[in-house]
Motif scaffolding. Structure first.
Motif, PDB file in Angstrom:
ATOM      1  N   VAL A   1       0.877  -1.181   0.000  1.00 22.56           N
ATOM      2  CA  VAL A   1       0.000   0.000   0.000  1.00 22.56           C
ATOM      3  C   VAL A   1       0.910   1.225   0.000  1.00 22.56           C
ATOM      4  CG1 VAL A   1      -1.861   1.243   1.162  1.00 22.56           C
ATOM      5  CG2 VAL A   1      -1.754  -1.259   1.293  1.00 22.56           C
ATOM      6  N   SER A   2       1.151   1.799  -1.178  1.00 21.31           N
ATOM      7  CA  SER A   2       2.126   2.890  -1.364  1.00 21.31           C
ATOM      8  C   SER A   2       3.515   2.486  -0.885  1.00 21.31           C
ATOM      9  CB  SER A   2       1.650   4.154  -0.638  1.00 21.31           C
ATOM     10  OG  SER A   2       0.611   4.772  -1.347  1.00 21.31           O
ATOM     11  N   ASP A   3       3.792   1.205  -0.903  1.00 23.84           N
ATOM     12  CA  ASP A   3       5.083   0.635  -0.534  1.00 23.84           C
ATOM     13  C   ASP A   3       5.290  -0.630  -1.365  1.00 23.84           C
ATOM     14  OD1 ASP A   3       6.543   2.141   1.416  1.00 23.84           O
ATOM     15  OD2 ASP A   3       5.004   1.665   2.895  1.00 23.84           O
ATOM     16  N   PRO A   4       6.524  -1.121  -1.480  1.00 26.76           N
ATOM     17  CA  PRO A   4       6.758  -2.373  -2.216  1.00 26.76           C
ATOM     18  C   PRO A   4       5.965  -3.534  -1.606  1.00 26.76           C
ATOM     19  CG  PRO A   4       8.830  -1.237  -1.804  1.00 26.76           C
ATOM     20  CD  PRO A   4       7.791  -0.515  -1.009  1.00 26.76           C
ATOM     21  N   GLY A   5       5.691  -4.532  -2.429  1.00 23.63           N
ATOM     22  CA  GLY A   5       5.004  -5.717  -1.941  1.00 23.63           C
ATOM     23  C   GLY A   5       3.932  -6.241  -2.862  1.00 23.63           C
ATOM     24  N   ALA A   6       3.292  -5.368  -3.620  1.00 21.12           N
ATOM     25  CA  ALA A   6       2.178  -5.787  -4.473  1.00 21.12           C
ATOM     26  C   ALA A   6       2.624  -6.797  -5.533  1.00 21.12           C
ATOM     27  CB  ALA A   6       1.528  -4.575  -5.130  1.00 21.12           C
ATOM     28  N   VAL A   7       3.810  -6.609  -6.088  1.00 26.52           N
ATOM     29  CA  VAL A   7       4.311  -7.532  -7.113  1.00 26.52           C
ATOM     30  C   VAL A   7       4.519  -8.915  -6.516  1.00 26.52           C
ATOM     31  CG1 VAL A   7       6.258  -8.041  -8.643  1.00 26.52           C
ATOM     32  CG2 VAL A   7       5.370  -5.710  -8.492  1.00 26.52           C
ATOM     33  N   VAL A   8       5.061  -8.962  -5.309  1.00 21.51           N
ATOM     34  CA  VAL A   8       5.280 -10.239  -4.624  1.00 21.51           C
ATOM     35  C   VAL A   8       3.947 -10.930  -4.354  1.00 21.51           C
ATOM     36  CG1 VAL A   8       6.114 -11.327  -2.508  1.00 21.51           C
ATOM     37  CG2 VAL A   8       7.439  -9.483  -3.570  1.00 21.51           C
TER      38      VAL A   8
ATOM     39  N   LEU B   1     -10.251  13.320   0.263  1.00 18.42           N
ATOM     40  CA  LEU B   1      -9.130  12.886  -0.560  1.00 18.42           C
ATOM     41  C   LEU B   1      -7.902  12.750   0.334  1.00 18.42           C
ATOM     42  CD1 LEU B   1      -8.000  12.318  -3.402  1.00 18.42           C
ATOM     43  CD2 LEU B   1      -7.600  14.778  -3.634  1.00 18.42           C
ATOM     44  N   VAL B   2      -7.295  11.569   0.350  1.00 13.96           N
ATOM     45  CA  VAL B   2      -6.165  11.291   1.236  1.00 13.96           C
ATOM     46  C   VAL B   2      -4.890  11.140   0.420  1.00 13.96           C
ATOM     47  CG1 VAL B   2      -5.264   9.801   3.057  1.00 13.96           C
ATOM     48  CG2 VAL B   2      -7.752  10.086   2.794  1.00 13.96           C
ATOM     49  N   LEU B   3      -3.867  11.912   0.776  1.00 11.32           N
ATOM     50  CA  LEU B   3      -2.589  11.895   0.071  1.00 11.32           C
ATOM     51  C   LEU B   3      -1.450  11.648   1.048  1.00 11.32           C
ATOM     52  CD1 LEU B   3      -3.012  15.229  -1.936  1.00 11.32           C
ATOM     53  CD2 LEU B   3      -3.642  12.941  -2.737  1.00 11.32           C
ATOM     54  N   TYR B   4      -0.351  11.087   0.541  1.00 12.29           N
ATOM     55  CA  TYR B   4       0.913  11.056   1.259  1.00 12.29           C
ATOM     56  C   TYR B   4       1.824  12.103   0.623  1.00 12.29           C
ATOM     57  CZ  TYR B   4      -0.049   6.500   3.518  1.00 12.29           C
ATOM     58  OH  TYR B   4      -0.556   5.483   4.275  1.00 12.29           O
ATOM     59  N   GLU B   5       2.712  12.695   1.420  1.00 14.17           N
ATOM     60  CA  GLU B   5       3.678  13.609   0.828  1.00 14.17           C
ATOM     61  C   GLU B   5       4.987  13.596   1.606  1.00 14.17           C
ATOM     62  OE1 GLU B   5       5.265  14.704  -1.622  1.00 14.17           O
ATOM     63  OE2 GLU B   5       3.484  15.695  -2.418  1.00 14.17           O
ATOM     64  N   ALA B   6       6.075  13.844   0.883  1.00 17.33           N
ATOM     65  CA  ALA B   6       7.415  13.865   1.467  1.00 17.33           C
ATOM     66  C   ALA B   6       7.728  15.270   1.970  1.00 17.33           C
ATOM     67  CB  ALA B   6       8.436  13.441   0.410  1.00 17.33           C
TER      68      ALA B   6
ATOM     69  N   GLY C   1      -2.549   8.132  -2.296  1.00 17.06           N
ATOM     70  CA  GLY C   1      -1.136   7.860  -2.059  1.00 17.06           C
ATOM     71  C   GLY C   1      -0.274   9.047  -2.437  1.00 17.06           C
ATOM     72  N   PHE C   2       0.911   8.796  -2.974  1.00 17.09           N
ATOM     73  CA  PHE C   2       1.829   9.864  -3.365  1.00 17.09           C
ATOM     74  C   PHE C   2       1.454  10.423  -4.739  1.00 17.09           C
ATOM     75  CE2 PHE C   2       4.469   7.622  -0.262  1.00 17.09           C
ATOM     76  CZ  PHE C   2       4.999   8.691   0.459  1.00 17.09           C
ATOM     77  N   LEU C   3       1.443  11.737  -4.839  1.00 18.76           N
ATOM     78  CA  LEU C   3       1.234  12.402  -6.122  1.00 18.76           C
ATOM     79  C   LEU C   3       2.548  12.416  -6.902  1.00 18.76           C
ATOM     80  CD1 LEU C   3      -0.829  15.478  -4.903  1.00 18.76           C
ATOM     81  CD2 LEU C   3      -1.709  13.523  -6.192  1.00 18.76           C
TER      82      LEU C   3
END
Length: 282
Positions: free
Chosen positions: A91-98, A159-164, A136-138
């Motif tokens: 979820v907005s991080d690695p793992g979905a491919v696995v 609307l929910v976003l992540y940001e750095a 997630g991230f824009l």
């Protein structure tokens, strides 16, 4: 006991280590190996809880290759936990491919839920409207970010976003230019950590608040753009009026109103008053 040939998708704390679940701890203790986004980061978490397991690096740059390697180990009967640096993998991080590869191979995937930055932010925001859209991230590019925000203007829920941190000011300025100064924004910063901050204001005020204190520009951010106020419609819409008038042509007033209420969902009193007005006008 963990099941052979099973991938466990394990949520870890987003800051406060006390938020890890008992089930997550038991799973991490029982599996044969742990696949981690950053093995250096995960070592600290595991050491804190007295867990020692073989670690496998699975990050955005090697995820496809790692998925194939993990699949072979699972097919050989190992059980593996998949973790990310914070929160839930894939979820907005690695793992979905696995996860996709393991499921496609017909092997079992078991979610072990836990702390969520999205849900934590929503729960403390005071937003009363139901529903949300997690984006997630824009895009990092300013022009691409604004283009994406324009496409999200029609979203009618939170609307929910992540940001750095290095993009937070630019992102909120873009939100201001796209959604307007009166739209409300909740900034949730460093959730569950020492300097946790949850601030709600109009978008214009949010830009000023961030620029007034550089400390508020540090850390990890969840941004909640509140839904636009719903404009109350005066009177009945055209379709409801048409339905009510047609029913009045065939049925007694009370029956027509009762049926129109069921069909349209409008309040009975409102439809009854409209029906009386139509009858009087005939």
């Amino acid at each position: 006991m963990s099941e052979p040939g099973t991938l466990y998708v394990v949520a870890t704390p987003i800051g406060n280590l006390g938020d890890i679940t008992l089930r997550a701890l038991e799973t991490l203790k029982q599996v044969d190996a742990i696949a981690a986004e950053d093995t250096r980061h995960s070592v600290g978490l595991l050491r804190h809880f007295g867990i020692s397991k073989p670690l496998i690096a699975v990050h955005e740059h090697n995820e496809q290759h790692s998925a194939e390697a993990l699949l072979k180990r699972l097919q050989a009967g190992e059980s593996i936990a998949l973790v990310t640096d914070a929160g839930t993998p894939a979820v907005s991080d690695p793992g979905a491919v696995v996860v996709q590869a393991v499921r496609a191979a017909g092997l079992k995937v078991v979610p072990i839920p836990g702390a969520s930055a999205v849900i934590a932010a929503l729960s403390a925001s005071g937003i009363t409207q139901a529903g949300f859209c997690f984006e997630g991230f824009l895009p990092a590019s300013g022009s691409q970010r604004r283009k994406r925000l324009e496409s999200l203007k029609a979203v009618t829920v939170t609307l929910v976003l992540y940001e750095a941190p290095h993009r937070i000011v630019e992102c909120v300025q873009d939100l201001l230019s796209v959604f307007g100064s009166e739209r409300m924004l909740t900034v949730a910063r460093e959730l569950t950590k020492t300097f946790e901050t949850i601030h709600t204001s109009h978008l214009a005020g949010a830009v000023d608040w961030l620029q007034a204190d550089s400390n508020q520009q540090r850390g990890e951010f969840v941004l909640l753009i509140h839904p636009a106020p719903v404009e109350k419609q005066e009177g009945l819409d055209e379709n409801t009026q048409r339905i009510l008038k047609r029913l009045l042509q065939e049925l007694p007033l009370k029956q027509a109103v009762a049926l129109a209420t069921d069909i349209t969902g409008h309040k009975k009193n409102e439809l009854y008053e409209a029906a009386l007005a139509y009858k009087a006008a005939v």
